[in-house]
Enzyme design. Structure first.
Site, PDB file in Angstrom:
ATOM      1  N   GLU A  32       0.812  -1.217   0.000  1.00 39.30           N
ATOM      2  CA  GLU A  32       0.000   0.000   0.000  1.00 39.30           C
ATOM      3  C   GLU A  32       0.848   1.270   0.000  1.00 39.30           C
ATOM      4  O   GLU A  32       0.364   2.352   0.318  1.00 39.30           O
ATOM      5  CB  GLU A  32      -0.928   0.001   1.217  1.00 39.30           C
ATOM      6  CG  GLU A  32      -1.827  -1.215   1.303  1.00 39.30           C
ATOM      7  CD  GLU A  32      -2.553  -1.286   2.632  1.00 39.30           C
ATOM      8  OE1 GLU A  32      -3.455  -0.454   2.849  1.00 39.30           O
ATOM      9  OE2 GLU A  32      -2.235  -2.166   3.446  1.00 39.30           O
ATOM     10  N   SER A 159      -6.805  -2.748   3.546  1.00 37.35           N
ATOM     11  CA  SER A 159      -7.227  -2.214   2.254  1.00 37.35           C
ATOM     12  C   SER A 159      -7.689  -3.271   1.264  1.00 37.35           C
ATOM     13  O   SER A 159      -7.522  -3.137   0.055  1.00 37.35           O
ATOM     14  CB  SER A 159      -6.107  -1.380   1.610  1.00 37.35           C
ATOM     15  OG  SER A 159      -5.948  -0.170   2.297  1.00 37.35           O
ATOM     16  N   TYR A 229      -9.284   2.629  -4.408  1.00 35.45           N
ATOM     17  CA  TYR A 229      -8.359   3.710  -4.714  1.00 35.45           C
ATOM     18  C   TYR A 229      -8.358   4.152  -6.168  1.00 35.45           C
ATOM     19  O   TYR A 229      -7.509   4.936  -6.568  1.00 35.45           O
ATOM     20  CB  TYR A 229      -6.942   3.293  -4.297  1.00 35.45           C
ATOM     21  CG  TYR A 229      -6.841   3.048  -2.806  1.00 35.45           C
ATOM     22  CD1 TYR A 229      -7.066   4.079  -1.906  1.00 35.45           C
ATOM     23  CD2 TYR A 229      -6.549   1.790  -2.289  1.00 35.45           C
ATOM     24  CE1 TYR A 229      -6.986   3.865  -0.534  1.00 35.45           C
ATOM     25  CE2 TYR A 229      -6.467   1.571  -0.927  1.00 35.45           C
ATOM     26  CZ  TYR A 229      -6.683   2.609  -0.055  1.00 35.45           C
ATOM     27  OH  TYR A 229      -6.607   2.402   1.299  1.00 35.45           O
ATOM     28  N   ARG A 268     -11.154   3.424  11.320  1.00 37.08           N
ATOM     29  CA  ARG A 268     -12.304   3.166  10.449  1.00 37.08           C
ATOM     30  C   ARG A 268     -12.690   1.701  10.575  1.00 37.08           C
ATOM     31  O   ARG A 268     -11.839   0.813  10.455  1.00 37.08           O
ATOM     32  CB  ARG A 268     -11.970   3.478   8.989  1.00 37.08           C
ATOM     33  CG  ARG A 268     -13.219   3.575   8.097  1.00 37.08           C
ATOM     34  CD  ARG A 268     -12.884   3.564   6.620  1.00 37.08           C
ATOM     35  NE  ARG A 268     -12.437   2.241   6.195  1.00 37.08           N
ATOM     36  CZ  ARG A 268     -11.219   1.982   5.729  1.00 37.08           C
ATOM     37  NH1 ARG A 268     -10.310   2.929   5.632  1.00 37.08           N
ATOM     38  NH2 ARG A 268     -10.890   0.749   5.374  1.00 37.08           N
ATOM     39  N   ASP A 270     -15.039  -1.397   9.148  1.00 34.53           N
ATOM     40  CA  ASP A 270     -15.751  -1.839   7.947  1.00 34.53           C
ATOM     41  C   ASP A 270     -16.794  -2.885   8.320  1.00 34.53           C
ATOM     42  O   ASP A 270     -16.532  -3.770   9.153  1.00 34.53           O
ATOM     43  CB  ASP A 270     -14.771  -2.421   6.933  1.00 34.53           C
ATOM     44  CG  ASP A 270     -13.791  -1.368   6.425  1.00 34.53           C
ATOM     45  OD1 ASP A 270     -14.150  -0.174   6.440  1.00 34.53           O
ATOM     46  OD2 ASP A 270     -12.677  -1.743   6.025  1.00 34.53           O
ATOM     47  N   ASN A 288      -9.489  -0.540  10.944  1.00 33.51           N
ATOM     48  CA  ASN A 288      -8.290   0.012  10.319  1.00 33.51           C
ATOM     49  C   ASN A 288      -7.775   1.151  11.195  1.00 33.51           C
ATOM     50  O   ASN A 288      -8.458   2.166  11.354  1.00 33.51           O
ATOM     51  CB  ASN A 288      -8.645   0.509   8.910  1.00 33.51           C
ATOM     52  CG  ASN A 288      -7.434   0.926   8.107  1.00 33.51           C
ATOM     53  OD1 ASN A 288      -6.457   1.406   8.644  1.00 33.51           O
ATOM     54  ND2 ASN A 288      -7.526   0.759   6.797  1.00 33.51           N
ATOM     55  N   GLY A 292      -6.922   5.683   5.285  1.00 33.80           N
ATOM     56  CA  GLY A 292      -6.371   6.514   4.231  1.00 33.80           C
ATOM     57  C   GLY A 292      -6.780   7.975   4.350  1.00 33.80           C
ATOM     58  O   GLY A 292      -7.831   8.313   4.893  1.00 33.80           O
TER      59      GLY A 292
END
Length: 338
Positions: A32, A159, A229, A268, A270, A288, A292
């Site tokens: 990443e 990710s 992304y 974050r 998910d 996370n 990002g």
């Protein structure tokens, strides 16, 4: 999940010194790294736009300790994604060097990067997560670890790197073929989980407050690394069009996970939601700790929904990193635009 106990929101000083010596650490050598550089460059530009005069971008290499020792920063904004910036390695280095840094500390990072360890912490506290098990990749060539459809993912990546959905149709062969492209070719061990049908959603937590819920609608396939992304591959519905009780359930779960893991700054969480099951269909997939900060990233998008600009978001995260834990017992006026 129920409402978490009331606690003050993100607590930060009234104003950060514009001469603060800030390093923005980005890049590295994980899968990443390119996304990390996009995040880092955005952070650098935002800090300069807000009047910070001493901001140094550092693209991490194996000599990062010497580089940081020469710069002697007051604080590091950790914009790294994946290993070694998200797994506790860099956190341990910065702890040894006694340099404050953004986001979560060593212990939290070690646990949260490992999906199985995360479950061991969260599930006993009532956080609903898919049941799964760690399997040796080579065992997949002999047979399925559970009934299809199921998901295979690396234990220690983020990710959606290396995620595969194995369906009843046998899209990778039955059993999975060693010649088929998939995470089993790149990782020795994988986490296998039942596939949760339904909708993909995510919740950002800033400081000690859940922001909102975003639904992610990939144009095709599922929400993998490219969909995250690449502009135009995923529609973001922010805030998500879901019932209020479902949104609250996710926000409560995300905040509880943030607290239980000991996250700092922004995190974050998910989710998948099987909308035929109501609240019982809400499952947290992962947390996370280094979300990002690119133009397509979800935390800045949710912050905007709360009236927090990208620049203010960056400054809030730095401000929390600069405040000793003992000083966070009283709420101070937050950083504001203008």
């Amino acid at each position: 999940m129920g409402n978490p106990a009331d606690r003050s929101s993100l607590i930060v000083p009234q104003q950060l010194d514009r001469n603060l010596n800030i390093v923005v650490l980005m890049g590295g050598w994980s899968s990443e790294s390119d996304v990390s550089r996009m995040s880092g460059q955005g952070i650098v530009e935002a800090l300069k736009d807000r009047g910070f005069t001493n901001v140094t971008p550092v693209d991490m290499d194996r000599n990062v300790a010497q580089v940081l020792a020469a710069i002697r920063p007051d604080v590091v904004f950790n914009a790294l994604h994946g290993t070694p910036g998200e797994d506790g390695t860099v956190q341990g280095l910065l702890d040894l060097m006694q340099i404050p840094y953004t986001h979560s500390g060593l212990e939290t990072s070690v646990i949260a990067i490992d999906k199985e360890l995360t479950k061991m912490v969260l599930v006993p506290h009532g956080i609903r997560m898919p049941k799964g098990k760690v399997v040796e990749s080579r065992s997949l060539y002999e047979g399925d670890p559970m009934a299809r459809p199921y998901v295979l993912k690396p234990v220690n990546e983020g990710s959606s790197v290396g995620v595969a959905i194995v369906t009843d149709e046998g899209n990778y062969g039955r059993p999975i073929s060693a010649k088929a492209e998939g995470p089993w070719l790149h990782f020795e061990r994988l986490l296998a989980e039942p596939f949760i049908k339904g909708r993909e959603l995510t919740v950002a937590v800033l400081g000690d407050e859940s922001l909102c819920v975003t639904e992610l609608k990939p144009v095709q396939g599922f929400y993998d690394y490219d969909a995250k992304y690449t502009d135009g591959l995923t529609e973001h519905v922010c805030p998500a069009d879901v019932p209020a009780n479902i949104a609250q359930e996710m926000m409560d779960m995300a905040l509880a996970a943030h607290r239980l893991l000991g996250c700092k700054g922004a995190s974050r969480s998910d989710f998948r939601w099987d909308d035929t099951q109501g609240e019982a269909g809400v499952y947290l997939l992962e947390v996370n700790t280094q979300p990002g900060m690119t133009p397509l990233s979800l935390v800045p998008e949710q912050a905007r929904q709360k009236g927090i600009s990208y620049g203010e978001l960056v400054e809030r995260i730095i401000a929390e990193a600069m405040v000793p834990v003992a000083d966070k017992t009283e709420a101070l006026e937050g950083v504001k635009d203008g």
